[in-house]
Design an enzyme around this catalytic site. Structure first.
Site, PDB file in Angstrom:
ATOM      1  N   ASP A 148       0.812  -1.219   0.000  1.00  0.00           N
ATOM      2  CA  ASP A 148       0.000   0.000   0.000  1.00  0.00           C
ATOM      3  C   ASP A 148       0.853   1.280   0.000  1.00  0.00           C
ATOM      4  O   ASP A 148       1.503   1.596   1.006  1.00  0.00           O
ATOM      5  CB  ASP A 148      -0.940   0.004   1.228  1.00  0.00           C
TER       6      ASP A 148
ATOM      7  N   LYS B 118      -8.025  -1.501   3.572  1.00  0.00           N
ATOM      8  CA  LYS B 118      -7.380  -0.189   3.720  1.00  0.00           C
ATOM      9  C   LYS B 118      -7.315   0.201   5.196  1.00  0.00           C
ATOM     10  O   LYS B 118      -6.328   0.772   5.658  1.00  0.00           O
ATOM     11  CB  LYS B 118      -8.176   0.829   2.903  1.00  0.00           C
TER      12      LYS B 118
ATOM     13  N   LYS C 146      -8.289  14.413  -2.806  1.00  0.00           N
ATOM     14  CA  LYS C 146      -8.662  13.784  -1.533  1.00  0.00           C
ATOM     15  C   LYS C 146      -8.568  14.767  -0.378  1.00  0.00           C
ATOM     16  O   LYS C 146      -7.617  15.522  -0.281  1.00  0.00           O
ATOM     17  CB  LYS C 146      -7.764  12.584  -1.260  1.00  0.00           C
TER      18      LYS C 146
ATOM     19  N   LYS D 252       2.668   1.943   3.248  1.00  0.00           N
ATOM     20  CA  LYS D 252       1.958   2.139   4.527  1.00  0.00           C
ATOM     21  C   LYS D 252       2.141   1.003   5.521  1.00  0.00           C
ATOM     22  O   LYS D 252       2.243   1.224   6.705  1.00  0.00           O
ATOM     23  CB  LYS D 252       0.458   2.239   4.232  1.00  0.00           C
TER      24      LYS D 252
HETATM   25  P1  NAI Z   1      -8.172   3.431  -9.853  1.00  0.00           P
HETATM   26  O1  NAI Z   1      -9.430   2.780  -9.425  1.00  0.00           O
HETATM   27  O2  NAI Z   1      -8.258   4.717 -10.575  1.00  0.00           O
HETATM   28  O3  NAI Z   1      -7.318   2.452 -10.738  1.00  0.00           O
HETATM   29  C1  NAI Z   1      -7.298   1.075 -10.557  1.00  0.00           C
HETATM   30  C2  NAI Z   1      -7.296   0.417 -11.918  1.00  0.00           C
HETATM   31  O4  NAI Z   1      -7.152  -0.975 -11.720  1.00  0.00           O
HETATM   32  C3  NAI Z   1      -8.599   0.607 -12.677  1.00  0.00           C
HETATM   33  O5  NAI Z   1      -8.336   1.120 -13.969  1.00  0.00           O
HETATM   34  C4  NAI Z   1      -9.189  -0.800 -12.774  1.00  0.00           C
HETATM   35  O6  NAI Z   1      -9.902  -1.003 -13.961  1.00  0.00           O
HETATM   36  C5  NAI Z   1      -7.950  -1.643 -12.674  1.00  0.00           C
HETATM   37  N1  NAI Z   1      -8.102  -3.024 -12.204  1.00  0.00           N
HETATM   38  C6  NAI Z   1      -8.885  -3.536 -11.235  1.00  0.00           C
HETATM   39  N2  NAI Z   1      -8.669  -4.849 -11.081  1.00  0.00           N
HETATM   40  C7  NAI Z   1      -7.714  -5.188 -11.968  1.00  0.00           C
HETATM   41  C8  NAI Z   1      -7.042  -6.389 -12.283  1.00  0.00           C
HETATM   42  N3  NAI Z   1      -7.334  -7.523 -11.658  1.00  0.00           N
HETATM   43  N4  NAI Z   1      -6.103  -6.356 -13.238  1.00  0.00           N
HETATM   44  C9  NAI Z   1      -5.791  -5.208 -13.887  1.00  0.00           C
HETATM   45  N5  NAI Z   1      -6.405  -4.044 -13.640  1.00  0.00           N
HETATM   46  C10 NAI Z   1      -7.350  -4.031 -12.688  1.00  0.00           C
HETATM   47  O7  NAI Z   1      -7.317   3.589  -8.518  1.00  0.00           O
HETATM   48  P2  NAI Z   1      -6.021   4.476  -8.249  1.00  0.00           P
HETATM   49  O8  NAI Z   1      -6.409   5.745  -7.658  1.00  0.00           O
HETATM   50  O9  NAI Z   1      -5.174   4.454  -9.449  1.00  0.00           O
HETATM   51  O10 NAI Z   1      -5.338   3.611  -7.089  1.00  0.00           O
HETATM   52  C11 NAI Z   1      -4.832   2.336  -7.377  1.00  0.00           C
HETATM   53  C12 NAI Z   1      -4.545   1.548  -6.124  1.00  0.00           C
HETATM   54  O11 NAI Z   1      -3.545   2.210  -5.388  1.00  0.00           O
HETATM   55  C13 NAI Z   1      -5.737   1.377  -5.190  1.00  0.00           C
HETATM   56  O12 NAI Z   1      -5.718   0.111  -4.632  1.00  0.00           O
HETATM   57  C14 NAI Z   1      -5.484   2.406  -4.125  1.00  0.00           C
HETATM   58  O13 NAI Z   1      -6.095   2.085  -2.913  1.00  0.00           O
HETATM   59  C15 NAI Z   1      -3.983   2.341  -4.041  1.00  0.00           C
HETATM   60  N6  NAI Z   1      -3.429   3.541  -3.455  1.00  0.00           N
HETATM   61  C16 NAI Z   1      -3.588   4.752  -4.064  1.00  0.00           C
HETATM   62  C17 NAI Z   1      -3.037   5.886  -3.505  1.00  0.00           C
HETATM   63  C18 NAI Z   1      -3.136   7.215  -4.111  1.00  0.00           C
HETATM   64  O14 NAI Z   1      -2.684   8.157  -3.505  1.00  0.00           O
HETATM   65  N7  NAI Z   1      -3.676   7.365  -5.291  1.00  0.00           N
HETATM   66  C19 NAI Z   1      -2.269   5.798  -2.282  1.00  0.00           C
HETATM   67  C20 NAI Z   1      -2.223   4.508  -1.680  1.00  0.00           C
HETATM   68  C21 NAI Z   1      -2.745   3.429  -2.310  1.00  0.00           C
HETATM   69  C1  DG6 Z   2      -8.727   6.974   0.836  1.00  0.00           C
HETATM   70  O1  DG6 Z   2      -8.020   6.949   1.982  1.00  0.00           O
HETATM   71  C2  DG6 Z   2      -8.078   6.413  -0.370  1.00  0.00           C
HETATM   72  C3  DG6 Z   2      -6.801   5.701  -0.191  1.00  0.00           C
HETATM   73  O2  DG6 Z   2      -6.436   4.949  -1.319  1.00  0.00           O
HETATM   74  C4  DG6 Z   2      -5.741   6.640   0.197  1.00  0.00           C
HETATM   75  O3  DG6 Z   2      -5.819   7.815  -0.526  1.00  0.00           O
HETATM   76  C5  DG6 Z   2      -4.411   6.115   0.066  1.00  0.00           C
HETATM   77  O4  DG6 Z   2      -4.389   4.892   0.693  1.00  0.00           O
HETATM   78  C6  DG6 Z   2      -3.435   7.095   0.612  1.00  0.00           C
HETATM   79  O5  DG6 Z   2      -3.438   7.046   1.969  1.00  0.00           O
HETATM   80  P1  DG6 Z   2      -2.497   7.919   2.843  1.00  0.00           P
HETATM   81  O6  DG6 Z   2      -2.915   7.605   4.239  1.00  0.00           O
HETATM   82  O7  DG6 Z   2      -1.105   7.504   2.561  1.00  0.00           O
HETATM   83  O8  DG6 Z   2      -2.784   9.327   2.461  1.00  0.00           O
END
Ligand code: NAI
Ligand code: DG6
Length: 539
Positions: free
Chosen positions: A312, A361, A418, A495
């Site tokens: 994460d 999460k 966010k 994380k």
């Molecule tokens: P998002 O939902 O925009 O992108 C995820 C992508 O994964 C989507 O395009 C979806 O279609 C695809 N997907 C789902 N299952 C799949 C699979 N089995 N194989 C291939 N593709 C698949 O999410 P975002 O914002 O890009 O975040 C991605 C991940 O990173 C999430 O799990 C989120 O919790 C984690 N994360 C994000 C943070 C951030 O600051 N943006 C920080 C910490 C973690």
């Molecule tokens: C809501 O908390 C969405 C999550 O995917 C977070 O944005 C992401 O885990 C980032 O978390 P943090 O605590 O590092 O800001």
């Protein structure tokens, strides 16, 4: 500075008997100094200084490096590709504040520095970018590809994400048009039901073994098509629910491979990707909170001596929390409760509005202050001091801990921006109370994207570093070996850092950064420069 590449072989030359520059690499001797501490029956501590001697070898040729993202079409995935392209092609864009140049701000590797030493003439500290410490791949040089269950082309996926400014998106469209993520695997039970309408780009069939083989083939193909020397695979797809750990199913590497063959329900897509990467000998990093690395998967990585890292991305709220909690506890102030709220409107927030995915999460966000609390037994009573009885009359041993809650809500209107609100409620001198509130607002993916570059750059670097112990003659003659499979050195960006079983998790951001800095210095044969600054304290 962010676009500059280090010269082949690195920018730093250490002049010392313990550091040797040879054809293809840097050989450096390093002494790891510590202390063994034993507490006697009289309560006194006996401390014995320890020294362990190692030699590191860092291969200096970086080669062509590929990054394969699982979730390429998501907010993070599209922002990674867009940032890389904008930097590579030097695309500037207009904002209401003027012309904005591309950069890698937020990347600890590309945009932060390390104190290397002191200029003997001026007496001033000399700092160098972390990326200059050892030869590392420049993010502009990465070849980026990957998978997504959504088949939307990358230009449209970038528009859908609504992360970057329009004038930049407009210029990037021609670079991203026609680029479609590779089909992926979708096991609906693992992500929220509200994601079903995205799943239109799937590897056919329900057979997990053939899914595994297809992903392995994709990695090999990507490597050959792009003439790559190495590849890093990184999960930035949706947060999955936790997989149950079941004896005979995912508890050992053999059972896990058997369960994939039998298409067992409890094998998640992320675990299939991790296993494929391990079997292909490429590092796999998990940027989401679920337990991708079930015990069988960790054992498999150990057997194959390949690298895994997780879990994460630690992008905003948790990063600040690990700093603030440490500051309070180290200042002798006692946090009594930490209450964290988030709301966000992107697809990540939508997926996390489903309970099981939120729970993954919640677990990763909650463990972050544990080590700071357990390090201060003056403020927090330990489990041995604090016992209680439950309703069945059983004695429960549980150390004191601040109350800690995590709430996440999906508010579509705010998109990728966010909001994170945290209240720190602490005990002060003589029963006083302190309340500190933090309101943090920014595009989530602009925090996560530089972490993805850092994780990739460092994981690739670690594949080129080998070590051996110098403490006995037999080992001295041994071959150099790779570091242990679990890359806890990447903890700064994660994380809930995955660590070697039986070792302690370090959440303190400062300690995590120091570990990274110290490791890079060790590979150059340099001792960690400390803040004692003795020369400034003596005559
Ligand atoms: P998002 O939902 O925009 O992108 C995820 C992508 O994964 C989507 O395009 C979806 O279609 C695809 N997907 C789902 N299952 C799949 C699979 N089995 N194989 C291939 N593709 C698949 O999410 P975002 O914002 O890009 O975040 C991605 C991940 O990173 C999430 O799990 C989120 O919790 C984690 N994360 C994000 C943070 C951030 O600051 N943006 C920080 C910490 C973690
Ligand atoms: C809501 O908390 C969405 C999550 O995917 C977070 O944005 C992401 O885990 C980032 O978390 P943090 O605590 O590092 O800001």
């Amino acid at each position: 500075a962010t676009a500059r590449r280090s010269p082949e072989g690195g920018l730093i030359k250490v002049e010392s008997d313990s550091t040797k520059y040879e054809e293809g690499g840097i050989r450096a001797k390093y002494t790891d100094r510590g202390a063994d501490v034993v507490k006697g029956a009289d309560g006194k501590f006996t401390v014995k200084k320890t020294e362990k001697n190692y030699e590191f070898f860092t291969k200096t040729k970086v080669g062509n490096v590929g990054l394969m993202l699982v979730g390429l079409g998501g907010n993070n995935g599209t922002t990674v590709l867009a940032t890389h392209l904008a930097n590579k092609h030097q695309i500037a864009w207009r904002t209401k504040d003027g012309l904005q140049q591309p950069n890698y701000i937020g990347s600890v590797v590309r945009a932060s520095t390390v104190k290397l030493g002191v200029d003997p003439e001026t007496g001033k500290d000399v700092y160098v970018p972390i990326s200059d410490m050892l030869p590392m791949v420049h993010p502009n040089d990465l070849v980026i590809g990957g998978w997504d269950i959504s088949g939307v082309e990358m230009d449209q996926a970038m528009l859908r994400a609504k992360v970057l400014e329009w004038d930049l998106q407009r210029q990037l469209v021609p670079h991203m048009q026609g680029v479609k993520p590779l089909p992926s695997i979708y096991y609906p039970d693992f992500i929220a039901a509200n994601q079903a309408d995205r799943a239109d780009n799937l590897i056919p069939g329900d057979d997990k073994q053939s899914h595994l083989e297809q992903i392995r083939k994709d990695i090999r193909q990507f490597k050959t098509d792009n003439n790559l020397d190495s590849v890093v695979v990184l999960w930035t797809a949706n947060t999955e629910r936790y997989a149950d750990i079941i004896e005979g199913v995912n508890d050992t590497s053999e059972n896990l491979l058997k369960s994939i063959k039998e298409s067992h329900d409890e094998v998640s897509p992320s675990t299939v990707f991790a296993v494929a990467s391990i079997l292909e000998g490429v590092p796999f990093i998990n940027g989401s909170p679920q337990n991708t690395f079930v015990p069988g998967c960790i054992e498999l990585a150990e057997k194959h001596q390949t690298f895994i890292g997780g879990d994460d991305f630690k992008s905003g709220q948790t990063k600040v929390k690990s700093v603030l909690a440490e500051f309070l506890v180290n200042a002798g102030i006692k946090p009594l409760s930490i209450s964290s709220y988030n709301h966000l409107g992107n697809n990540d927030g939508k997926n996390l509005s489903s309970h099981k995915q939120f729970r993954s999460k919640e677990i990763s966000k909650s463990s972050v202050v544990d080590d700071m609390v357990s390090a201060n037994h003056i403020l927090y009573k330990t489990a041995t001091e604090l016992t209680s009885e439950n309703e069945n009359g059983e004695i429960i041993k549980k150390g004191e801990h601040p109350d800690h809650i995590v709430v996440i809500k999906h508010v579509p209107a705010v998109g990728d921006s966010k909001r994170a609100i945290d209240e720190y409620y602490s005990e002060l001198l003589m029963g006083g109370r302190n309340i500190m509130n933090i309101f943090n607002e920014c595009e989530d993916s602009l925090l996560a994207t530089p972490l993805i570059f850092d994780l990739t750059i460092l994981a690739e670097l670690i594949t080129r570093i080998k070590y051996k112990s110098l403490d006995n003659k037999e080992q001295e003659e041994e071959e150099f070996k790779s570091l242990y499979s679990i890359l806890s050195l990447l903890s700064y960006m994660l994380k809930a850092p995955l660590v070697k079983p039986g070792t302690e998790v370090i959440n303190s951001l400062n300690r995590q950064r120091n570990a990274l800095e110290q490791f890079l210095k060790a590979c150059l044969g340099l001792e960690h420069s400390n803040d004692l600054l003795l020369n400034t304290r003596i005559w």
